[in-house]
Design an enzyme around this catalytic site. Structure first.
Site, PDB file in Angstrom:
ATOM      1  N   ARG A 110     -19.640  -6.419 -53.874  1.00 20.58           N
ATOM      2  CA  ARG A 110     -18.796  -6.667 -53.233  1.00 20.58           C
ATOM      3  C   ARG A 110     -17.456  -7.251 -51.629  1.00 20.58           C
ATOM      4  NH1 ARG A 110     -19.729  -2.172 -56.309  1.00 20.58           N
ATOM      5  NH2 ARG A 110     -18.658  -3.185 -58.992  1.00 20.58           N
ATOM      6  N   HIS A 112     -14.924 -13.576 -55.555  1.00 21.68           N
ATOM      7  CA  HIS A 112     -15.680 -12.545 -56.543  1.00 21.68           C
ATOM      8  C   HIS A 112     -16.844 -13.430 -57.279  1.00 21.68           C
ATOM      9  CE1 HIS A 112     -16.448  -8.365 -58.678  1.00 21.68           C
ATOM     10  NE2 HIS A 112     -16.649  -8.873 -59.327  1.00 21.68           N
ATOM     11  N   ARG A 162     -20.413 -13.062 -56.783  1.00 21.30           N
ATOM     12  CA  ARG A 162     -21.425 -12.307 -56.793  1.00 21.30           C
ATOM     13  C   ARG A 162     -21.644 -12.573 -58.110  1.00 21.30           C
ATOM     14  NH1 ARG A 162     -21.596  -6.500 -57.249  1.00 21.30           N
ATOM     15  NH2 ARG A 162     -21.272  -5.822 -59.297  1.00 21.30           N
ATOM     16  N   TYR A 171     -20.709 -10.041 -66.477  1.00 20.76           N
ATOM     17  CA  TYR A 171     -21.090 -10.042 -65.178  1.00 20.76           C
ATOM     18  C   TYR A 171     -22.290 -11.512 -64.587  1.00 20.76           C
ATOM     19  CZ  TYR A 171     -17.234  -8.203 -62.427  1.00 20.76           C
ATOM     20  OH  TYR A 171     -16.079  -7.392 -61.826  1.00 20.76           O
TER      21      TYR A 171
END
Length: 375
Positions: free
Chosen positions: A210, A303, A306, A338
């Site tokens: 992160r 983000h 990631r 994710y």
């Protein structure tokens, strides 16, 4: 027995003194209202269900949130603190004038629906908020009531936020970088005058860490020899060790050898000194916005790097347990949100499996034939 008296202002005051209970008083416009309240309150005391509502009636949501931000928020992580201050301002703008006692499930549900539909901006145009944004605002409001009831002794019969539907969680972003987009992005960040910007972007896409984890890294946490980074403070409060790819190791080696690093900071990525003379993590919000625009990737978020890294780990053949050990996801459900695999990559993988199948079948047939001949 309650005492009912008329005040100098013309209202009627009911005063209850009962053994085992604190003295309780309340004023009303009519004598009958005062008598009815006194009767109900004494009955609740006899049945042991009386809740002293006066503090909840006096304390507004704005006052309660101000106390919460002063006493509770400082115990949380710095990133969480900043987010709670922003959410508190939204709640105060919509509900700040209500007393805690007056705020019921219907009012909270109206607040939820208003936020989802969108607040009007300065031009009168509605700006809808995402489900997750509203969920987090309701979570803060709900925890405020929990703390008020359990720790502050505010007399409330229930938490109104617990009685409403929460917006369904979003499906998660699935923005991926293709090779051409990655090249454009890296070329754009490399044009920035500060090399730390390019190092941070490369580390994010190589490790899946992160931004907060990268920005707060200290030199002692990076072990180039063993090719690992030891994270001490993470979003879910669980320390973890992140393995480094060859590219990530190269980037960290350059970052640690940064000739501009001042002696007074251990930060790998450092900013200019503040008014207090302390150096804090390097900030690059404007540089990131400019780089995205230059690369034609304005819909891309930091983000998302990631997401890209975690998806690549899966595509490389790492198991779910191995990927979660690197990324820090505690549940497979969150890891699934994710992880986004490219359909075209899956097609290629299916083709490879199909090519292997005939060969494997042929080997099994030959083995069976040898077994039969030997028999």
């Amino acid at each position: 027995m309650a005492t009912i008296v008329k005040t100098s202002s013309g209202t009627w005051k009911a005063l209850i003194r009962k053994t085992g209970w604190p003295a309780t008083a309340k004023s009303f416009r009519t004598k009958r209202d005062a008598e009815d309240w006194a009767r109900r309150t004494e009955d609740e005391m006899v049945r042991g269900v009386y809740i002293q509502r006066a503090p909840a009636e006096r304390m507004t949501v704005e006052a309660a949130l101000t106390r919460y931000l002063k006493e509770v928020t400082p115990t949380k992580r710095a990133s969480t603190q900043a987010g709670e201050h922003k959410k508190a301002q939204v709640i105060i703008r919509h509900l700040g004038k209500y007393s805690l006692a007056a705020l019921n499930a219907e009012i909270v549900a109206q607040f939820r629906d208003t936020r989802l539909a969108g607040d009007p901006d300065k031009h009168g145009k509605l700006q809808p908020r995402s489900n997750n944004t509203v969920r987090l605002e309701l979570a803060l409001l709900g925890h405020l009531f929990t703390v008020a009831i359990k720790e502050w002794g505010i007399g409330l019969p229930f938490n109104p936020v617990s009685n409403i539907r929460r917006p369904a969680p979003g499906s998660g972003r699935n923005r991926r970088l293709n090779p051409e987009e990655q090249n454009r992005l890296l070329q754009a960040v490399d044009k920035h005058s500060n090399p730390m910007f390019g190092w941070i972007v490369r580390i994010a896409v190589q490790t899946g860490m992160r931004l907060s984890e990268i920005a707060t890294l200290r030199i002692r946490q990076v072990d180039i020899e063993r090719r690992v980074v030891r994270l001490e403070h993470t979003k879910n409060s669980s320390p973890r060790t992140v393995p480094l790819t060859a590219e990530a190791t190269r980037v960290f080696t350059e970052a640690l050898a940064n000739p501009l690093r001042p002696a007074e900071t251990e930060l790998v990525f450092f900013g200019e000194p503040g008014r207090d003379g302390i150096r804090r993590p390097y900030l690059f919000d404007k540089a990131w916005t400019d780089a995205k625009r230059a690369a034609g990737l304005e819909d891309f978020r930091f983000h998302d790097l990631r997401h890209e890294a975690v998806s690549r780990f899966v595509e490389a053949g790492l198991s779910d347990q191995e990927v979660s050990a690197i990324s820090g996801h505690k549940s497979m459900q969150m890891l699934k949100r994710y992880t986004h695999l490219r359909a075209e990559d899956l097609v290629q993988k299916l083709d490879r499996l199909a090519r292997r199948a005939p060969a494997a079948s042929k080997q099994r047939s030959e083995a069976d034939s040898k077994t039969e001949s030997n028999a």
